[in-house]
Design an enzyme around this catalytic site. Structure first.
Site, PDB file in Angstrom:
ATOM      1  N   ASP A   1      44.659 -16.308  13.890  1.00  0.00           N
ATOM      2  CA  ASP A   1      44.053 -15.379  12.809  1.00  0.00           C
ATOM      3  C   ASP A   1      45.122 -15.690  11.531  1.00  0.00           C
ATOM      4  O   ASP A   1      45.370 -14.670  10.968  1.00  0.00           O
ATOM      5  CB  ASP A   1      44.091 -14.094  13.202  1.00  0.00           C
ATOM      6  CG  ASP A   1      43.245 -13.216  12.368  1.00  0.00           C
ATOM      7  OD1 ASP A   1      42.664 -13.602  11.241  1.00  0.00           O
ATOM      8  OD2 ASP A   1      43.248 -11.874  12.220  1.00  0.00           O
TER       9      ASP A   1
ATOM     10  N   HIS B   1      40.931 -19.935  14.888  1.00  0.00           N
ATOM     11  CA  HIS B   1      40.865 -18.908  14.058  1.00  0.00           C
ATOM     12  C   HIS B   1      41.987 -19.080  12.960  1.00  0.00           C
ATOM     13  O   HIS B   1      43.076 -18.607  13.025  1.00  0.00           O
ATOM     14  CB  HIS B   1      40.802 -17.659  14.562  1.00  0.00           C
ATOM     15  CG  HIS B   1      40.447 -16.400  13.859  1.00  0.00           C
ATOM     16  ND1 HIS B   1      39.619 -15.394  14.251  1.00  0.00           N
ATOM     17  CD2 HIS B   1      40.570 -16.190  12.362  1.00  0.00           C
ATOM     18  CE1 HIS B   1      39.606 -14.628  13.205  1.00  0.00           C
ATOM     19  NE2 HIS B   1      39.952 -14.761  12.061  1.00  0.00           N
TER      20      HIS B   1
END
Lengths: 438, 315
Positions: free
Chosen positions: A315, A21
Site C-alpha cells: 500500500d 498494491h
C-alpha cells in the site's frame, strides 16, 4: 552477477517480490510520485513487479489509460508495472467500467482502492460481471459511513488524543458483506490491506468454507500499533514483555537451521533500542486503514503463518510534503512503504513471529497466485540480511518521504535486483561495480 | 521544585508535584490580582502572541489580562477556519510567528494536536489554549485550583463530569489535573458522547463511567457540567435536546443528591436550560464566576513559570 556468486557472498537470493498494491500517482499527482520513480523505489525494496492502483487523475478507467501506464512502466526500465483498472467509471461508484475491454488492454485486476464500492448492489454486479473472464476484483473493505470522519484507529489511544476514530467494525462489517457477495457470485475477490483481527477471522472462516477469497496485509500493519500516533516508536514485537513469543508456526517451532540466527537476532533486538518517544500527532503515521492495536497485529501474523493471509502488499502511498506538513486531522492518509517493507517484516521474523520462508512466500508466490500469473524465473533479488541501515529522506528513491521510520535503523536490505535477466539495481554488492543505482 | 517544562501542550504526563507547583504559584497570582494596582513586572520586555485559530473571546481575554498584568507585550493573531480551505497553512502561520519573534505563543486551534505541530517548528514557548477534542490544560488547572479552594483538598474526593465527554478537551484536561491530586472521577452522559474505549473497561486511571446521572451524583463532592453543542443532535448522536436535558441536565433536585453544599462548575459558555438549569447555574453552589477569576491567575502562573523573571514585587 550470477545468483550463485551472490549466494556465495552470503546474500539471501530469492525470486523478485510482487507488490499487489502500490500508488504511483501518475497521471495527475506527479509531485508525489511518478511511475518511473515508483518503479525504481520498488527495486530498492526488492519488488520486481508492482501493481499500480488506479486512483490517479484521471482514474485508470479506459483502455487507452491502461496502455499508457504500461508504456510508461516499460520506459522506466525498472520494476515491471502492472496496471490495475477501476471497477467503476471514474471510481465514482455509480456505473461499471468496461471491465472486459480494460482487461484486454492489459489491466491485471480491478479496484476502486481509496474508496470501497459502497453500493452493495453494484458491487454484486461487478463480481458477477467479472466472472465472464474470471477477472480479479480487489476491494478496499471499509464501511465509509463508519470510517468517514476518522483519523486513526478508534480505541483507548484515540480517546486519549481526542481524535475521531475509525472503528474496527468499519472493516469487519465490510469484510462480512464482501464475503457474502463473493459466495453468492463465485467470483475471484481479493481484500487488500486488512488490519483487524475480526477481518482475519472472517477470511479464515470463508476460506474453510471454500469461498474464492484472498487477502493481503501491509508491512506497517504488521509492525506498528495505534500508540505510534501518541508517540511510541516500539515495533509490535518490541513491546514490553512481548519480544520473545514462541514462533507462531502451528506445526512446531521455527526450523532448526535458523536457530543460531534467531538467537543472534534476539541479542541484537535487545541492543537496538527504539528511540524512546517521538512527538505525538506525527502525520506520517496517518494511514487508512489505520494502525490498529497489538492484538490485531498478532492476528495478522497468525493469519500469515496459517495461510489465511495470502500476501504482504505495501500500500505504498507517497505524498508530497505539502499534503503531510499540516495538522493531523487535515493530513492525507498513507505511508511511503516500498523501500522499508522487507526490513520491517524481517524484524518480525527476527523476533520469531513467523519464519523467514513464510514472509518470503507472502512476497513472491503468494501474490503471484492471487493475480493468477506465472513468476518470471529471471526476476530475482539478493538481500543482505545483516546489513543495518538508517532510513533517510534523501536516500529514499521514492518521491514520497512520508514514513514514520525516518531516522530509524533497520536491519536487512535488498542489495541487488534483476528483472528479466537484467541487473536493474545494485546497492553496493561487495566486490562489484554499481549498476543503475539511483 | 524546579520548573523544567518549556511548553504547556498537555498535562497528561504531569507529576503531582508539577500540578501542585502551578496551583501554589496560582495562589501567589491571586494575591497580585487583589492588589489595588493589578500589575507586576516579571514579563516586562516579553512578547506574548495570542494565536486563536478558533474563536474564543473568554479564553483569549483571560490570557490577555494575565499577560498584561505581568507586564508583557501582547500581540493578537486570529485566523479562522481550517487551514486547508483558507489557503493559508498552519505551517505558514508558524513561520510567520517565528519571524515575529514572540517569547510565548498561546494558541487555540480546532485540530487536536496542532500545538505539538507548532512547538516543533518555533523557538517560542507554546501554551495550548485548547486543541480540538484533545486538551485545554489551563482549564483543567483552573478547575483543580477552584475545587481545591472550595473543598480544601482533593484527596479521595469524588468529582462527577457530566455531558459530551468524547468531544471535550475540558473533560480530558480535568481528568489529567484532578486525578494526580487524589480525586476520583465519575463520568456520566449518553453512551454516544463517551469514548467507546472508556465505556468498555478501558477508562483512564482514577475514572469510571456511570451512565445514570442520579447514581453518579449520589454522595459526590462536586460536579462539572460540560457544554453541549447543539449540532450533536443533527449528527445523530442524540434524539433531542429535550430528552438530553431530562436525563442528563443538572437540576436543583439532581444537585441536591450530592453531599450538602457540594459545588457545581461549568467551563462556559453555558446553555442554560439544556445541560444546566438557570437556578443551578446561578445558585449558591455555583463556582462558575470564581472559575473565570481563577482562570486569569492560573494563566499568569503558567506564563510566569515559563518565561517570567523571578520577582513579583511591584515596581
Amino acid at each position: 552477477m550470477e545468483r550463485r556468486e551472490l549466494e556465495a557472498k552470503g546474500y539471501l537470493v530469492t525470486p523478485g517480490f510482487i507488490d499487489l498494491h502500490a500508488h504511483l500517482r501518475e497521471p495527475g499527482f506527479e509531485e508525489s510520485e511518478t511511475i518511473a520513480s515508483g518503479a525504481r523505489a520498488a527495486l530498492r525494496g526488492g519488488f520486481t513487479t508492482i501493481c499500480a492502483m488506479p486512483n490517479t487523475e484521471p482514474a485508470i478507467d479506459t483502455p487507452g489509460l491502461v496502455a499508457e501506464v504500461i508504456a510508461r512502466g516499460r520506459a522506466a526500465a525498472a520494476a515491471r508495472v502492472l496496471p490495475i483498472a477501476t471497477i467503476t467509471r471514474g471510481r465514482a461508484g455509480r456505473e461499471l467500467a468496461d471491465l472486459i475491454e480494460l482487461s484486454a488492454a492489459g489491466a491485471i485486476a480491478f479496484s476502486d482502492d481509496g474508496s470501497p464500492v459502497d453500493d452493495a448492489r453494484l458491487f454484486r454486479h461487478a463480481l458477477e460481471y467479472a466472472r465472464t473472464k474470471d477477472l480479479l476484483i480487489i476491494e478496499h473493505a471499509q464501511d465509509t459511513s463508519l470510517s468517514r470522519s476518522g483519523a486513526m484507529h478508534e480505541g483507548v489511544v484515540s480517546a486519549r488524543l481526542g481524535l475521531p476514530g475509525i472503528p474496527s467494525a468499519a472493516e469487519e462489517t465490510a469484510v462480512a458483506r464482501d464475503i457474502a457477495i463473493a459466495e453468492m457470485t463465485g467470483a475471484r475477490l481479493h481484500l487488500t490491506h486488512l488490519s483487524t483481527r475480526g477481518a482475519i477471522a472472517s477470511i479464515r472462516d470463508a476460506k474453510s468454507r471454500g469461498i474464492r477469497i484472498t487477502c493481503d496485509v501491509t508491512p506497517h500493519h504488521l509492525a506498528m500499533t495505534d500508540d505510534w500516533v501518541a508517540g511510541s516508536r516500539a515495533f509490535a514485537w518490541e513491546r514490553e514483555g512481548h519480544g520473545r513469543e514462541a514462533p507462531l508456526a502451528r506445526n512446531g517451532p521455527a526450523p532448526a537451521v535458523d536457530a543460531d540466527r534467531f538467537a543472534q537476532s534476539q541479542a541484537r533486538l535487545s541492543l537496538e533500542k527504539p528511540p524512546a518517544r517521538a512527538v505525538p500527532y506525527d502525520s506520517s503515521i496517518k494511514v487508512n486503514p489505520p494502525l490498529r492495536d497489538w492484538s490485531d497485529v498478532r492476528a495478522l501474523w497468525e493469519g500469515l503463518v496459517d495461510g489465511t493471509v495470502d500476501a504482504i502488499a505495501t500500500d505504498h502511498a507517497p505524498h508530497a510534503s505539502v499534503r503531510k506538513n499540516v495538522e493531523f486531522d487535515q493530513a492525507a492518509f498513507g505511508i511511503s512503504g516500498l523501500e522499508t517493507a522487507v526490513s520491517l517484516v524481517l524484524g518480525g521474523v527476527a523476533a520469531g513471529w513467523a519464519d523467514r520462508n513464510t514472509v518470503i512466500r507472502a512476497l513472491t508466490t503468494g501474490p503471484a497466485r492471487v493475480l493468477g500469473i506465472q513468476r518470471h524465473d529471471d526476476d530475482w533479488i539478493a538481500i543482505d540480511l545483516d546489513s543495518a541501515w538508517t532510513v533517510a529522506a534523501e536516500e529514499l528513491v521514492s518521491m514520497g518521504k512520508n514514513t514514520p521510520l525516518l531516522g530509524r535503523t533497520l536491519r536487512g536490505r535488498v542489495v541487488y535486483a534483476v528483472v528479466g535477466g537484467k541487473a536493474r539495481y545494485d546497492g553496493g554488492v561487495r566486490g562489484a561495480s554499481p549498476v543503475g543505482s539511483r | 521544585m524546579r520548573w523544567s517544562r518549556r511548553h504547556i501542550l498537555d498535562t497528561d504526563d504531569w507529576s503531582t508535584e508539577e500540578i501542585e507547583a502551578v496551583l501554589d504559584t496560582t495562589g501567589a497570582m491571586v494575591e497580585v490580582l487583589s492588589r489595588p494596582v493589578r500589575r507586576a513586572p516579571p514579563l516586562r520586555g516579553r512578547t506574548v502572541v495570542l494565536f486563536f485559530a478558533e474563536s474564543s473571546t473568554r479564553t483569549r481575554v483571560s490570557f490577555e489580562l494575565a499577560a498584561r498584568t505581568l507586564s508583557a507585550d501582547v500581540v493578537n493573531i486570529s485566523a479562522s477556519g481550517s487551514s486547508v480551505e483558507k489557503g493559508e497553512s498552519l505551517y505558514d502561520t508558524v513561520r510567520t510567528l517565528q519571524a515575529l519573534g514572540g517569547d510565548v505563543v498561546v494558541m487555540r486551534h480546532s485540530s487536536s494536536g496542532a500545538p505539538y505541530f507548532v512547538s516543533e517548528r518555533t523557538d517560542a514557548a507554546v501554551i495550548n489554549a485548547g486543541d480540538g477534542w484533545h486538551a485545554h490544560p489551563t482549564q483543567g488547572l483552573l478547575d483543580a485550583y477552584t475545587l481545591r479552594g472550595a473543598l480544601g483538598h482533593l484527596a479521595k474526593k469524588r468529582i462527577v463530569i457530566v455531558g459530551d465527554v468524547v468531544h471535550s478537551r475540558v473533560a480530558r484536561s480535568d481528568i489529567n489535573a484532578l486525578v494526580p491530586l487524589g480525586a476520583t472521577i465519575t463520568l456520566s452522559g449518553p453512551p454516544t458522547l463517551m469514548p467507546s474505549a472508556w465505556r468498555c473497561g478501558q477508562a483512564p486511571a482514577g475514572t469510571t463511567y456511570e451512565m445514570d446521572l442520579d447514581r453518579a451524583l449520589d454522595g459526590a463532592d462536586a460536579v462539572i457540567a460540560l457544554r453541549l453543542q447543539k449540532e450533536r443532535q443533527e449528527g445523530g448522536l442524540l434524539p433531542s435536546l429535550r430528552e438530553y436535558t431530562r436525563v442528563w441536565g443538572l437540576t436543583e433536585a439532581r444537585v441536591s443528591l450530592m453531599r450538602p453544599g457540594a459545588p457545581v462548575m461549568h467551563p462556559g459558555p453555558m446553555n442554560e436550560g439544556v445541560e444546566i438549569d438557570a437556578a443551578v447555574a446561578h445558585g449558591a453552589r455555583s463556582l462558575v464566576e470564581r472559575q473565570v477569576t481563577n482562570g486569569v491567575a492560573v494563566r499568569m502562573a503558567l506564563l510566569y513559570l515559563l518565561v517570567g523573571t523571578p520577582t513579583l514585587e511591584a515596581s
